[in-house]
Design an enzyme around this catalytic site. Structure first.
Site, PDB file in Angstrom:
ATOM      1  N   LYS A  66       6.456  64.021 -13.533  1.00 31.90           N
ATOM      2  CA  LYS A  66       5.037  63.844 -13.240  1.00 31.90           C
ATOM      3  C   LYS A  66       4.344  65.179 -13.426  1.00 31.90           C
ATOM      4  O   LYS A  66       4.672  66.164 -12.762  1.00 31.90           O
ATOM      5  CB  LYS A  66       4.855  63.338 -11.810  1.00 31.90           C
ATOM      6  N   LYS A 105       4.728  60.435 -16.381  1.00 30.67           N
ATOM      7  CA  LYS A 105       3.332  60.253 -15.998  1.00 30.67           C
ATOM      8  C   LYS A 105       2.559  61.535 -16.233  1.00 30.67           C
ATOM      9  O   LYS A 105       3.042  62.588 -15.810  1.00 30.67           O
ATOM     10  CB  LYS A 105       3.291  59.894 -14.510  1.00 30.67           C
TER      11      LYS A 105
END
Ligand code: PBG
Length: 323
Positions: free
Chosen positions: A194, A247
């Site tokens: 992320k 992400k």
């Protein structure tokens, strides 16, 4: 002119193009994020994300029925609590919006898989993803809170938990807590790679989780790094992650491909709020065809190697795919 190979031969007509298409998108690939808030009868529009709302539990139920009818297999829930404090204590309130929504969906809309986002940022008064010590998020004391939050989701009936905080060691801590409490069968989908991204902007309006000071760069990844993403994934797998996530999605397609190629396990990609809002805004201005840009984006994420896509486009895409 005689040419042995003419690639255009296989592009003639939609039927033939369909036959040679290497990547197919289906509603099975999609997971829709939902924002659950407290109260009753609430349907508060998120201005930067047209078509999305903060919904109270009663409205989430209606929404969940529609989602299931569209053939979308799963939702991921984010909570907007009534009270926020320094340690985000309402994250594990058994009567919190997420816990109630899980129960309600599992009860009223069987067959729809419920994943929960496990993080502190929606629950802390300062908007960071854990406990603050010396102006930064303290890793190890945050693990206990995350574990309690994940456990409370499992106790409410969640099918899967998805930690998004980026603390070191959280997958192992959550796995241990779930196992010790009899939830050995609940999978962990970790937000493994992320990045500290500008593309989360609209989400922070939706989840009311903007950090009140500083930013998330001491825990989320630096956009320039690839090897570090592999390291993060390897650690999460060692700690017991069943599915690993990248992400955002579109600016990090190379990361999706590399992780899929190296690890050969289910990879999720989060097509985040900013990726959604950019297309919506441009389409609103008439600058591009929103539906085509949406389908092309989702297709490219799948082509890169994602097995599942968390996306605010899930309903619109599923509708187009049904036609
Ligand atoms: C919580 C969390 C965020 C997102 C998912 N979980 C925000 C953040 O890290 O700031 C972003 C999702 C999106 O932009 O759609 N940590």
């Amino acid at each position: 002119m005689s040419l042995l190979y003419r690639p255009r031969r296989l592009r003639k007509g939609e039927t033939l193009r369909r036959m040679v298409r290497e990547t197919a998108l289906t509603p099975d690939d999609l997971i829709l994020p939902l924002f659950v808030t407290y109260g009753k009868g609430v349907k508060k529009p998120i201005t930067s994300m047209p078509g999305h709302y903060q919904l109270s539990v009663d409205n989430i139920r209606k929404e969940a029925k529609e989602i299931k009818a569209l053939g979308i297999p799963a939702v991921i829930l984010f909570g907007i609590p009534e009270h926020k404090d320094e340690t985000g204590s309402s994250a594990f309130d058994p009567k919190g919006p997420v816990q109630q929504a899980i129960k309600d969906i599992k009860d009223k809309v069987p067959g729809l898989l419920v994943i929960t986002d496990v993080c502190m940022c929606e629950y802390t008064s300062h908007g960071h993803c854990g406990i603050i010590k010396d102006d930064d998020v303290d890793n190890d004391s945050t693990l206990e809170l995350l574990s309690r939050e994940a456990l409370s989701h499992a106790e409410a009936g969640a099918d899967m938990v998805a930690p998004s905080d980026m603390m070191d060691g959280r997958v192992g801590a959550i796995r241990d807590t779930l196992d010790e409490n009899g939830f050995t069968d609940i999978p962990v989908m970790s937000y493994a790679a992320k990045y500290a991204s500008a593309f989360y902007g609209p989400f922070r309006e939706a989840a009311e989780s903007t950090p009140q000071f500083g930013d998330r760069r001491t825990y989320q990844m630096d956009p320039g790094n690839t090897d570090e993403a592999l390291k993060e994934v390897a650690l999460d797998i060692e700690e017991g992650a069943d599915i690993v996530m990248v992400k955002p999605a579109l600016p990090y397609l190379d990361i999706i491909t590399r992780i899929k190629t190296e690890f050969r396990l289910p990879v999720a990609a989060y097509n985040v709020s900013g990726e959604f809002s950019m297309i919506k805004a441009a389409a609103e201005k008439g600058w591009l065809d929103g539906d085509r840009a949406m389908m092309e984006s989702l297709m490219s994420i799948k082509r890169a190697g994602a097995d599942m896509i968390l996306t605010y486009f899930a309903k619109e895409a599923a509708r187009l795919l049904q036609k």
